[in-house]
Write an enzyme that holds these catalytic residues in place. Sequence first.
Site, mmCIF file in Angstrom:
data_model
loop_
_atom_site.group_PDB
_atom_site.id
_atom_site.type_symbol
_atom_site.label_atom_id
_atom_site.label_comp_id
_atom_site.label_asym_id
_atom_site.label_seq_id
_atom_site.Cartn_x
_atom_site.Cartn_y
_atom_site.Cartn_z
ATOM 1 N N GLY A 17 -2.921 0.672 0.768
ATOM 2 C CA GLY A 17 -2.121 0.558 1.203
ATOM 3 C C GLY A 17 -1.622 0.906 2.705
ATOM 4 N N LYS A 48 -3.981 -0.720 6.044
ATOM 5 C CA LYS A 48 -3.278 -0.882 7.265
ATOM 6 C C LYS A 48 -3.992 -0.472 8.451
ATOM 7 C CE LYS A 48 1.230 -1.531 6.581
ATOM 8 N NZ LYS A 48 1.298 -2.246 5.296
ATOM 9 N N ASP A 124 5.165 -6.857 5.650
ATOM 10 C CA ASP A 124 5.505 -5.408 6.115
ATOM 11 C C ASP A 124 5.616 -4.727 7.623
ATOM 12 O OD1 ASP A 124 3.822 -5.060 4.930
ATOM 13 O OD2 ASP A 124 3.197 -3.358 4.125
ATOM 14 N N ASP A 125 6.712 -3.683 7.645
ATOM 15 C CA ASP A 125 6.587 -3.139 8.828
ATOM 16 C C ASP A 125 5.895 -3.915 9.884
ATOM 17 O OD1 ASP A 125 6.973 -1.352 6.682
ATOM 18 O OD2 ASP A 125 4.824 0.161 7.113
ATOM 19 N N TYR A 169 11.184 -5.161 1.917
ATOM 20 C CA TYR A 169 10.548 -4.891 0.122
ATOM 21 C C TYR A 169 11.196 -4.084 -0.257
ATOM 22 C CZ TYR A 169 8.750 -1.303 3.771
ATOM 23 O OH TYR A 169 8.111 -0.640 4.991
ATOM 24 N N ASP A 235 0.527 9.175 3.387
ATOM 25 C CA ASP A 235 0.977 8.634 5.342
ATOM 26 C C ASP A 235 1.478 9.201 5.794
ATOM 27 O OD1 ASP A 235 2.251 6.545 3.946
ATOM 28 O OD2 ASP A 235 0.572 5.228 4.946
ATOM 29 N N ASN A 263 0.512 2.834 -4.261
ATOM 30 C CA ASN A 263 0.069 2.796 -2.531
ATOM 31 C C ASN A 263 -0.594 4.627 -2.488
ATOM 32 O OD1 ASN A 263 -1.291 2.991 0.112
ATOM 33 N ND2 ASN A 263 1.462 3.002 0.249
#
Length: 691
Positions: A17, A48, A124-125, A169, A235, A263
């Site tokens: 993820g 993503k 998310d995001d 989240y 990341d 993740n």
Amino acid sequence: MTSQSETRRFVSGVVEGFYGRPWTMEQRTELFKREQKWGLNTYLYAPKDDYKHRMYWRDLYSAEEAEQLIALISAAKEHEVEFIYAISPGLDITFSNPKEVAALKRKLDQVREFGCRSFSLLFDDIETEMCPADKQAFSSFAHAQVAITNEVYQHLGEPETFLFCPTDYCAAFCTPNVSQSSYLHTLGEKLLPGIDVLWTGPKVVSHFISVESIDEVSSVLKRAPVIWDNIHANDYDPQRLFLGPYKERPTELIPKLRGVLTNPNCEFYPNFVAIHTLATWCKATADGGERDVEMSDEGQDLCYSPQRALTLALTDWLQDFLILDQPGGPRHAPAHLKKESSNEESMQTAVGEATYVPGPGENPLYTAEPLTLQDLTLLSDLFYLPYEHGPTARTMLQELDWLQNNSWAATAETDKTAEWHSRAQQFDEMCDAVVQMFNRLSNAPNRNILYDLYNYICDIKSGIGMAREHVKKLGGLSQPSAQLLNDDPEPWGFRGGLSGEFQRMLPCHGNRDLFRHPPKTAVYSIRPYCPEDKTEVQRIFKEMQREKSEVPTIAKPHLISDCLSTGDLIPSPQCGLVLEDEVGMCGFALGLTNVKPAAAKMKMKVCDSVLRDFPVLVTMQLLPRVTDPAPAKRMLTSLLSSIRSCGSQGAYCELRECDRRMLDFYAKLGSFKTIPMAGLPDDIIVMGSRL
Ligand code: GDL
């Protein structure tokens, strides 16, 4: 909670993820094998930056992509791993438009045709502001997300596993907090009970996840969450990699959670530790944690220890490093690798040239030393966890800090000198172990793992190399040909690129280091010295002398810098600054450009060689209430820059050994080094800086 949820198995495994390059199909297949071997049961497909997962979520897969996904889904099945397909439509979906809902259904139907039975919708995001059309149709963002999620879930026939990732989240995203978040309350009340919710804990990357925090969020969501754990995600910072054990999540959480998906790092191969230790954690109380025995029937340790889990993982990982994974690897593979060599390779050897055997007096063939468990432990210590360095890394930082703070002892003859050199030697050996580990890693047969690690291990090798050379310099042992930390370093001598430059300019730089300073609240100003300041300067000087000596007299002998501070010598023009806070003057920095005549007047001798390299004398004092080193640093830097603009190439200062504070201060500046000066008493240390 439903009775169904009580009987469902604990979801455990991996979520792909992260942002950046997705894993390859081969890597994912390898992941399934590992998950099966280690007892994990789930894989959530959510890369993503995969176009059709997020940005172009509406687009159906091409025939070629379909073939790949079908193969992947069946590989997961073969290894008894549940494949959950996730889609992230939140960047641009209009929730109220039926065509959009239809597009989402169409896409998920296609994936269902590939054999996938478990699904997930991720929000998310994304931007939390709804478009005008959605604002009209829904009373809140949560209502919009819930409506579409419930509809899709029902359309797919209420799959056994269906996960929802909220926009809020983690606790840090909830307004005003978890228990009062209307967003979470809406999810709790309106999401159909068979839908599970993903949650990253108190923060995006949670340091610790407590049982209480899970109780709190579960009661709002009306279901136990599945943890999407970012503990090993890297990341967000290209210099970080996480090879430490799964940690700071008590196993008492297991019965309170629906599951945990990690993740991890973007690089596939280094995730061995992240996934292996998660598997050990999940097994620790896989039966619900009710057993009070410490060992299961198979000898499985039910009491989770991160340290032991790490050693288990590293021991297994070491075997992976030894597998020669590339055809065309070394023809002269070490004996222990011979049986792993592919047929292709043996054919190559058979038809290739005869093996080269060096003759007498010729260079022997290069032989790689094998990688050890100790090397991997060191590697993991250097790349541990987001909020913690491993034990060896911590020791190295602490030792470097001590060596820097006590560097005045390195070249002076004091009781501490021997200790300083012995600790410097140990530090050097620790640095050497990193270099040796790097060499053995680079020679390891499994090139895939090496290539994933390469940039990181190069980076740490350079970083540690600079520290090592710095310590050598402090100890007066550095080679003149040294490449790093000189006046014109190679680019690897100033690391981090433009981003590094920006970071160093920010006041928060170094905020998270191990050696925090007290809060800095006072406001300071620096202004030029004027003759009226003489009495105040004198007063500060005397006060500081009293602080340092047990007998209330001015320490003997008088130094040239003492005369500058007492006003017996006048600072040179443009060579005086004073520091003030809200109370008044609290420090000063003075310079004298014409040292020789002053020394003669005081019947003192100053080494010609010192004056040639460091013609200007500087002195600085600060009252104890100035706890923040930054204004003092700024004052001295300004003084040195005005000395430089007057054409001087260097400056020196005289320090008493008992003046620990100033010794520390100059040592930490980095530019001042201890220099020998004959004819001075033993307790006087002279430090010089080239400008
Ligand atoms: C996130 C993203 C995730 C990313 C991680 C670490 C979630 C739910 N989403 O916020 O894709 O990899 O941070 O940067 O965690």
